[in-house]
Scaffold this motif. Structure first.
Motif, mmCIF file in Angstrom:
data_model
loop_
_atom_site.group_PDB
_atom_site.id
_atom_site.type_symbol
_atom_site.label_atom_id
_atom_site.label_comp_id
_atom_site.label_asym_id
_atom_site.label_seq_id
_atom_site.Cartn_x
_atom_site.Cartn_y
_atom_site.Cartn_z
ATOM 1 N N ALA A 142 0.820 -1.301 -0.036
ATOM 2 C CA ALA A 142 -0.044 0.149 0.023
ATOM 3 C C ALA A 142 0.819 1.362 0.010
ATOM 4 C CB ALA A 142 -1.068 0.017 1.186
ATOM 5 N N ILE A 143 1.867 1.424 0.711
ATOM 6 C CA ILE A 143 2.704 2.407 0.691
ATOM 7 C C ILE A 143 3.721 2.390 -0.707
ATOM 8 C CG2 ILE A 143 4.852 3.521 1.963
ATOM 9 C CD1 ILE A 143 4.172 1.659 4.325
ATOM 10 N N VAL A 144 3.988 1.596 -1.124
ATOM 11 C CA VAL A 144 4.862 1.671 -2.439
ATOM 12 C C VAL A 144 4.001 1.917 -3.545
ATOM 13 C CG1 VAL A 144 6.241 0.261 -4.041
ATOM 14 C CG2 VAL A 144 6.632 0.169 -1.497
ATOM 15 N N GLU A 145 2.820 1.431 -3.769
ATOM 16 C CA GLU A 145 1.880 1.589 -4.858
ATOM 17 C C GLU A 145 1.133 2.660 -4.774
ATOM 18 O OE1 GLU A 145 1.635 -0.284 -7.553
ATOM 19 O OE2 GLU A 145 2.407 -2.148 -6.872
ATOM 20 N N SER A 146 0.610 3.391 -3.550
ATOM 21 C CA SER A 146 -0.227 4.480 -3.690
ATOM 22 C C SER A 146 0.128 5.410 -2.564
ATOM 23 C CB SER A 146 -1.868 4.093 -3.344
ATOM 24 O OG SER A 146 -1.865 3.485 -1.961
ATOM 25 N N SER A 179 5.243 -21.850 -5.625
ATOM 26 C CA SER A 179 5.800 -22.580 -4.452
ATOM 27 C C SER A 179 6.025 -21.915 -3.088
ATOM 28 C CB SER A 179 6.626 -23.765 -4.750
ATOM 29 O OG SER A 179 6.194 -24.282 -5.916
ATOM 30 N N ASN A 180 5.219 -21.004 -2.597
ATOM 31 C CA ASN A 180 5.590 -20.340 -1.308
ATOM 32 C C ASN A 180 6.768 -19.426 -1.305
ATOM 33 O OD1 ASN A 180 3.050 -21.091 0.068
ATOM 34 N ND2 ASN A 180 3.878 -22.918 0.334
ATOM 35 N N ASN A 181 7.396 -19.229 -2.354
ATOM 36 C CA ASN A 181 8.513 -18.246 -2.454
ATOM 37 C C ASN A 181 8.087 -16.903 -2.454
ATOM 38 O OD1 ASN A 181 10.768 -16.700 -3.539
ATOM 39 N ND2 ASN A 181 11.802 -18.350 -4.183
ATOM 40 N N TRP A 182 8.423 -16.212 -1.155
ATOM 41 C CA TRP A 182 7.776 -14.937 -0.673
ATOM 42 C C TRP A 182 8.288 -13.855 -1.812
ATOM 43 C CZ3 TRP A 182 10.117 -10.372 0.706
ATOM 44 C CH2 TRP A 182 9.171 -9.149 1.067
ATOM 45 N N ARG A 183 9.964 -13.709 -1.916
ATOM 46 C CA ARG A 183 10.544 -13.032 -2.869
ATOM 47 C C ARG A 183 9.731 -12.843 -4.519
ATOM 48 N NH1 ARG A 183 15.056 -10.473 -1.249
ATOM 49 N NH2 ARG A 183 15.716 -11.056 0.963
ATOM 50 N N LEU A 184 9.621 -14.252 -4.794
ATOM 51 C CA LEU A 184 9.187 -14.191 -6.120
ATOM 52 C C LEU A 184 7.552 -13.723 -6.304
ATOM 53 C CD1 LEU A 184 10.617 -17.643 -7.536
ATOM 54 C CD2 LEU A 184 11.259 -15.102 -7.864
ATOM 55 N N SER A 227 6.180 -10.986 -8.580
ATOM 56 C CA SER A 227 5.338 -11.082 -9.547
ATOM 57 C C SER A 227 4.143 -10.252 -9.230
ATOM 58 C CB SER A 227 4.837 -12.757 -9.414
ATOM 59 O OG SER A 227 6.110 -13.423 -10.141
ATOM 60 N N TYR A 228 3.584 -9.754 -8.119
ATOM 61 C CA TYR A 228 2.629 -9.027 -8.046
ATOM 62 C C TYR A 228 2.907 -7.516 -8.795
ATOM 63 C CZ TYR A 228 -0.671 -5.956 -5.327
ATOM 64 O OH TYR A 228 -1.668 -5.120 -5.307
ATOM 65 N N ASN A 229 4.115 -7.258 -8.909
ATOM 66 C CA ASN A 229 4.426 -5.912 -9.811
ATOM 67 C C ASN A 229 4.710 -6.342 -11.219
ATOM 68 O OD1 ASN A 229 7.227 -4.302 -10.686
ATOM 69 N ND2 ASN A 229 5.580 -3.086 -9.651
ATOM 70 N N ALA A 230 5.477 -7.373 -11.242
ATOM 71 C CA ALA A 230 6.008 -7.691 -12.918
ATOM 72 C C ALA A 230 5.218 -8.901 -13.499
ATOM 73 C CB ALA A 230 7.420 -7.714 -12.656
ATOM 74 N N GLY A 231 4.350 -9.400 -12.882
ATOM 75 C CA GLY A 231 3.506 -10.794 -13.535
ATOM 76 C C GLY A 231 4.381 -11.869 -13.795
ATOM 77 N N HIS A 232 4.472 -12.351 -14.834
ATOM 78 C CA HIS A 232 5.464 -13.515 -15.279
ATOM 79 C C HIS A 232 6.690 -13.169 -15.578
ATOM 80 C CE1 HIS A 232 2.120 -16.885 -15.175
ATOM 81 N NE2 HIS A 232 1.404 -15.734 -15.602
ATOM 82 N N LYS A 233 6.713 -11.866 -15.837
ATOM 83 C CA LYS A 233 8.167 -11.275 -16.017
ATOM 84 C C LYS A 233 8.634 -10.813 -14.745
ATOM 85 C CE LYS A 233 7.332 -10.060 -20.654
ATOM 86 N NZ LYS A 233 7.110 -8.894 -21.742
ATOM 87 N N TYR A 234 8.857 -11.760 -13.709
ATOM 88 C CA TYR A 234 9.012 -11.398 -12.166
ATOM 89 C C TYR A 234 10.408 -10.922 -12.000
ATOM 90 C CZ TYR A 234 11.087 -16.147 -12.322
ATOM 91 O OH TYR A 234 11.628 -17.243 -12.353
ATOM 92 N N GLN A 235 11.367 -11.262 -12.937
ATOM 93 C CA GLN A 235 12.736 -10.682 -12.947
ATOM 94 C C GLN A 235 12.734 -9.205 -13.107
ATOM 95 O OE1 GLN A 235 11.405 -12.879 -14.986
ATOM 96 N NE2 GLN A 235 12.712 -14.506 -15.168
ATOM 97 N N ASN A 236 11.734 -8.561 -13.698
ATOM 98 C CA ASN A 236 11.755 -7.155 -13.555
ATOM 99 C C ASN A 236 11.253 -6.334 -12.502
ATOM 100 O OD1 ASN A 236 12.538 -7.485 -16.446
ATOM 101 N ND2 ASN A 236 10.246 -7.209 -17.126
ATOM 102 N N GLY A 237 10.959 -7.338 -11.089
ATOM 103 C CA GLY A 237 10.269 -6.872 -9.999
ATOM 104 C C GLY A 237 11.439 -6.579 -9.129
ATOM 105 N N HIS A 260 13.683 -4.392 -8.226
ATOM 106 C CA HIS A 260 13.662 -3.172 -7.481
ATOM 107 C C HIS A 260 12.224 -2.817 -6.831
ATOM 108 C CE1 HIS A 260 14.511 1.130 -6.912
ATOM 109 N NE2 HIS A 260 13.355 1.530 -7.487
ATOM 110 N N TYR A 261 10.996 -3.230 -7.352
ATOM 111 C CA TYR A 261 9.873 -3.319 -6.575
ATOM 112 C C TYR A 261 10.077 -4.120 -5.228
ATOM 113 C CZ TYR A 261 5.157 -3.848 -5.734
ATOM 114 O OH TYR A 261 3.880 -3.696 -4.845
ATOM 115 N N LEU A 262 10.795 -5.061 -5.302
ATOM 116 C CA LEU A 262 10.979 -6.066 -4.148
ATOM 117 C C LEU A 262 11.693 -5.377 -3.145
ATOM 118 C CD1 LEU A 262 10.860 -8.796 -2.520
ATOM 119 C CD2 LEU A 262 12.924 -9.483 -3.882
ATOM 120 N N ASN A 263 12.808 -4.828 -3.482
ATOM 121 C CA ASN A 263 13.428 -4.125 -2.589
ATOM 122 C C ASN A 263 13.130 -2.937 -1.774
ATOM 123 O OD1 ASN A 263 15.848 -5.816 -3.221
ATOM 124 N ND2 ASN A 263 16.629 -4.091 -4.837
ATOM 125 N N LYS A 264 11.850 -2.110 -2.733
ATOM 126 C CA LYS A 264 11.255 -1.292 -2.000
ATOM 127 C C LYS A 264 10.256 -1.752 -0.841
ATOM 128 C CE LYS A 264 10.043 0.890 -5.787
ATOM 129 N NZ LYS A 264 9.335 1.755 -6.774
#
Length: 163
Positions: free
Chosen positions: A56-60, A127-132, A136-146, A148-152
């Motif tokens: 919620a903080i990062v997105e809005s 499979s319960n991988n929190w980081r992925l 993926s919440y941010n970048a979908g199936h192209k999760y590698q692009n996420g 920077h989002y993960l770091n935030k």
């Protein structure tokens, strides 16, 4: 019985920590604090309370910016309209996208529910991988692009935990 009591005490101490951190924060106004705490409480039962609050903080900015036309995503968790329309089994029409977008902007509970459903989908998918899941919440199936989002999200979780 002792283990159940210990678990209850642990949960209460975690909740006290976020309430204290957010209440004492000068970074957020009262409406933002409410968005953060409600997001935390909403996802707590899935062990995603801190995650949803940080999103919620990062997105809005915790509800201050509820529209991103470029995605398009809407609401306190910037839910992708096409994902919500699909998840709800609606026909993908302009009318239905507008209807969903309007509800995401005006109904925080609906936005929280859709964000939690999105997180749960990606948690199962990865499979319960929190980081992925977060990427993926941010970048979908192209999760590698996420990354920077993960770091935030990780940063804001540490702030909310008072670290």
């Amino acid at each position: 019985m002792k283990s159940l009591l210990l678990l209850a005490l642990m949960i209460l101490s975690l909740q006290a920590n976020i309430y204290e951190t957010v209440s004492d924060s000068r970074d957020f106004n009262e409406k933002q604090k409410l968005v953060i705490l409600n997001s935390y409480n909403y996802a707590l039962y899935e062990d995603l309370g801190y995650t949803l609050a940080a999103i919620a903080i990062v997105e809005s900015s915790a509800g201050e910016i509820r529209v991103n036309i470029s995605d398009p995503s809407f609401g306190i968790h910037h839910n992708l309209v096409s994902s919500v329309v699909n998840r709800l089994g609606m026909t993908d029409t302009c009318y239905n996208r507008n209807k969903v977008a309007s509800r995401l902007v005006t109904d925080d509970d609906f936005s929280r529910e859709q964000a939690l459903q999105e997180l749960l989908f990606w948690r199962k998918y990865h499979s319960n991988n929190w980081r992925l899941m977060v990427m993926s919440y941010n970048a979908g199936h192209k999760y590698q692009n996420g990354q920077h989002y993960l770091n935030k999200v990780i940063y804001w979780i540490s702030v909310l935990k008072g670290n």
